[in-house]
Structures are given as C-alpha cells and as structure tokens.
Design a protein around this motif. Structure first.
Motif, short mmCIF file in Angstrom:
data_model
loop_
_atom_site.label_atom_id
_atom_site.label_comp_id
_atom_site.label_asym_id
_atom_site.label_seq_id
_atom_site.Cartn_x
_atom_site.Cartn_y
_atom_site.Cartn_z
N GLY A 196 -10.23 -4.45 -8.96
CA GLY A 196 -10.83 -3.15 -8.67
C GLY A 196 -12.16 -3.02 -9.40
O GLY A 196 -12.55 -3.87 -10.19
N TYR A 197 -12.87 -1.95 -9.10
CA TYR A 197 -14.20 -1.73 -9.67
C TYR A 197 -14.19 -0.64 -10.73
O TYR A 197 -15.11 -0.50 -11.51
CB TYR A 197 -15.20 -1.38 -8.56
N ASP A 198 -13.12 0.16 -10.70
CA ASP A 198 -12.92 1.24 -11.67
C ASP A 198 -11.44 1.58 -11.63
O ASP A 198 -10.67 0.93 -10.90
CB ASP A 198 -13.80 2.46 -11.33
N LEU A 199 -11.01 2.55 -12.40
CA LEU A 199 -9.59 2.89 -12.46
C LEU A 199 -9.03 3.27 -11.09
O LEU A 199 -7.97 2.79 -10.69
CB LEU A 199 -9.36 4.01 -13.48
N GLU A 200 -9.76 4.09 -10.37
CA GLU A 200 -9.27 4.55 -9.07
C GLU A 200 -9.11 3.39 -8.09
O GLU A 200 -8.07 3.28 -7.42
CB GLU A 200 -10.22 5.61 -8.49
N ALA A 247 -8.72 0.24 -8.78
CA ALA A 247 -7.65 -0.62 -9.28
C ALA A 247 -6.28 -0.05 -8.90
O ALA A 247 -5.38 -0.80 -8.50
CB ALA A 247 -7.77 -0.79 -10.79
N GLN A 248 -6.13 1.26 -9.00
CA GLN A 248 -4.86 1.89 -8.64
C GLN A 248 -4.60 1.77 -7.14
O GLN A 248 -3.47 1.53 -6.72
CB GLN A 248 -4.86 3.35 -9.09
N ILE A 249 -5.64 1.92 -6.35
CA ILE A 249 -5.50 1.78 -4.89
C ILE A 249 -5.10 0.35 -4.54
O ILE A 249 -4.20 0.13 -3.72
CB ILE A 249 -6.80 2.20 -4.17
N GLU A 291 -3.58 -1.77 -6.45
CA GLU A 291 -2.21 -1.95 -6.95
C GLU A 291 -1.20 -1.46 -5.92
O GLU A 291 -0.23 -2.15 -5.59
CB GLU A 291 -2.06 -1.20 -8.27
N VAL A 292 -1.41 -0.27 -5.37
CA VAL A 292 -0.51 0.30 -4.36
C VAL A 292 -0.52 -0.58 -3.11
O VAL A 292 0.54 -0.89 -2.55
CB VAL A 292 -0.91 1.76 -4.03
N LEU A 293 -1.70 -1.00 -2.69
CA LEU A 293 -1.82 -1.81 -1.48
C LEU A 293 -1.08 -3.14 -1.62
O LEU A 293 -0.29 -3.52 -0.75
CB LEU A 293 -3.30 -2.05 -1.17
N LEU A 294 -1.29 -3.85 -2.72
CA LEU A 294 -0.62 -5.15 -2.90
C LEU A 294 0.89 -4.98 -3.00
O LEU A 294 1.65 -5.84 -2.53
CB LEU A 294 -1.18 -5.87 -4.12
N HIS A 295 1.34 -3.87 -3.60
CA HIS A 295 2.79 -3.65 -3.71
C HIS A 295 3.44 -3.28 -2.38
O HIS A 295 4.67 -3.31 -2.27
CB HIS A 295 3.08 -2.59 -4.78
N ARG A 296 2.66 -2.98 -1.38
CA ARG A 296 3.23 -2.78 -0.04
C ARG A 296 3.74 -4.11 0.51
O ARG A 296 4.65 -4.14 1.33
CB ARG A 296 2.17 -2.24 0.92
N TYR A 297 3.10 -5.21 0.08
CA TYR A 297 3.37 -6.51 0.68
C TYR A 297 4.02 -7.52 -0.26
O TYR A 297 4.63 -8.48 0.19
CB TYR A 297 2.06 -7.10 1.21
N PHE A 298 3.87 -7.31 -1.56
CA PHE A 298 4.41 -8.25 -2.55
C PHE A 298 5.14 -7.48 -3.63
O PHE A 298 4.71 -6.39 -4.03
CB PHE A 298 3.27 -9.06 -3.20
N ASN A 299 6.23 -8.06 -4.13
CA ASN A 299 6.95 -7.48 -5.27
C ASN A 299 6.15 -7.74 -6.54
O ASN A 299 5.39 -8.71 -6.61
CB ASN A 299 8.34 -8.10 -5.40
N PRO A 333 -13.37 -9.58 -4.75
CA PRO A 333 -12.34 -8.55 -4.99
C PRO A 333 -12.18 -7.57 -3.83
O PRO A 333 -11.08 -7.09 -3.59
CB PRO A 333 -12.86 -7.84 -6.24
N ALA A 334 -13.24 -7.32 -3.10
CA ALA A 334 -13.16 -6.39 -1.97
C ALA A 334 -12.22 -6.91 -0.88
O ALA A 334 -11.75 -6.14 -0.04
CB ALA A 334 -14.55 -6.15 -1.39
N GLU A 335 -11.91 -8.21 -0.91
CA GLU A 335 -11.06 -8.82 0.12
C GLU A 335 -9.60 -8.95 -0.30
O GLU A 335 -8.76 -9.33 0.51
CB GLU A 335 -11.61 -10.20 0.49
N PHE A 336 -9.26 -8.65 -1.54
CA PHE A 336 -7.90 -8.84 -2.04
C PHE A 336 -6.87 -8.12 -1.18
O PHE A 336 -5.86 -8.71 -0.78
CB PHE A 336 -7.76 -8.36 -3.49
N GLY A 337 -7.07 -6.85 -0.94
CA GLY A 337 -6.10 -6.06 -0.17
C GLY A 337 -5.96 -6.55 1.25
O GLY A 337 -4.85 -6.67 1.77
N GLU A 338 -7.09 -6.82 1.88
CA GLU A 338 -7.10 -7.30 3.27
C GLU A 338 -6.35 -8.62 3.39
O GLU A 338 -5.55 -8.81 4.31
CB GLU A 338 -8.56 -7.46 3.72
N VAL A 339 -6.59 -9.54 2.49
CA VAL A 339 -5.94 -10.84 2.54
C VAL A 339 -4.45 -10.69 2.23
O VAL A 339 -3.61 -11.32 2.89
CB VAL A 339 -6.63 -11.84 1.58
N GLY A 340 -4.10 -9.86 1.27
CA GLY A 340 -2.69 -9.61 0.98
C GLY A 340 -1.97 -9.08 2.21
O GLY A 340 -0.85 -9.52 2.53
N MET A 341 -2.59 -8.17 2.92
CA MET A 341 -2.02 -7.60 4.13
C MET A 341 -1.84 -8.68 5.20
O MET A 341 -0.80 -8.76 5.85
CB MET A 341 -2.91 -6.48 4.67
#
Length: 185
Positions: free
Chosen positions: A155-159, A161-163, A165-173, A123-131
């Motif tokens: 994500g590991y907690d609510l915060e 997960a929200q981060i 979510e924002v990161l993936l939405h920068r690159y994917f609809n 999971p720590a790599e999701f944002g990096e790979v999406g980018m």
C-alpha cells in the motif's frame, strides 16, 4: 552438508523479467543454490510477457547472473540452478493466461504441486493479480499448499494498505500470505 527438511515446491515469479526479480530475487536464489540451501525438488517458473521458451529464459538468466556477480560464477552451481528454471508467457491482466498457467503447472511432471506465487510486480497490481490467481483456482490448496509473497510497499499509506489487506483476504487465507521487505528479508 546441511539437509533441508523442506517440501518440494514451485516458485512462480510474476513479473520475472523486471528489475526486482532479476536484480534481487534471482541472485538471492542463486546464492542459496550455491550454499546448498534450496530443496532438491524446487522449480522456478518465470511469468512474463516476453515470447520466450524455457531455453531463452535460462540463457537470459545466465547472462544476468554473470553480469550481477561480475562473472564470479561457479559453473556447476549455475548449471544446476538454471536447470530448475522454466518460463511461462503471460500477461498479468489476462484471465486466460492464469487459466493456462494453471494447466501448465498441473500438467508438468517436473513442477512440484506446492506453489509459491511471488509478486515481483508494482504494488498497484497486487490486488488485481491476487484476484486473477483466485479466479483461476490457483489459490486453492486441497492436496498441496499455496503461498502468496507480497513485497513492500504494501500500500501507499494506511488506508491503501488496509484496502489491499481486505482485498487479498477475499482470495487467500492469512496463513497463505507472506509480506516481506526485500532489504530486510
């Protein structure tokens, strides 16, 4: 026999040689093949660091499936399933490897244009790979569709997960992102 009305697509499994892919995803796809639930024009590309060609990848998958199902394998089904498999050597953290992956996907007549990127990674790599997928233009869907599949935990907690979510939405609809739980999915 049930005829599926599913468009041809290529599933790219990032982290293909890892436990999630080899213990959950690949056996599940084999089971779908066994009951004729995969589209005829579906291809699977394993993305991993190993220096393998397609044949080595297919041999590895065949061995893993035999072990997973205690040799209770239908050889015809296995052959059909294995022939859908391709391998791409790449490093998750290499921008050049994503550009090369794009070229590989675009230049292969055997691989349908519609794409599913399945993140069978930490999971720590999701944002990096999406980018990195987006930086290579692999998130763009002009004349085909593109999906990103993210397994839990998201994500590991609510915060976090929200981060994410924002990161993936920068690159994917939103309509491109699928979040699943492999135990429930």
């Amino acid at each position: 026999m049930l005829e599926l009305l599913i468009e041809p697509c290529t599933i790219v499994i990032l982290g293909a040689t890892g436990n999630l892919a080899t213990q959950k995803l690949i056996p599940a796809l084999y089971k779908l093949e066994k009951v004729n639930r995969l589209p005829t024009q579906l291809a699977v590309v394993g993305f991993g660091r190993r220096n393998w060609d397609h044949q080595q990848w297919r041999h590895y998958l065949s061995e893993r499936l035999h072990a997973h199902f205690n040799n209770d394998i239908n050889q015809t089904v296995l052959t059909n399933f294995i022939n859908r498999q391709y391998f791409f050597q790449g490093n998750l953290l290499s921008d050049d490897d994503y550009l090369n992956l794009k070229q590989f996907l675009n230049n292969s007549s055997e691989l349908p244009d519609n794409l599913i990127f399945y993140l069978a990674i930490r999971p720590a790599e999701f944002g990096e790979v999406g980018m990195r997928l987006a930086a290579a233009g692999l998130n763009i869907s002009n004349d085909h569709w593109v999906r990103l599949v993210v397994e839990k935990p998201f994500g590991y907690d609510l915060e976090s997960a929200q981060i994410l979510e924002v990161l993936l939405h920068r690159y994917f609809n939103e309509e491109q992102i699928y979040r699943i739980d492999h135990y429930l999915g």
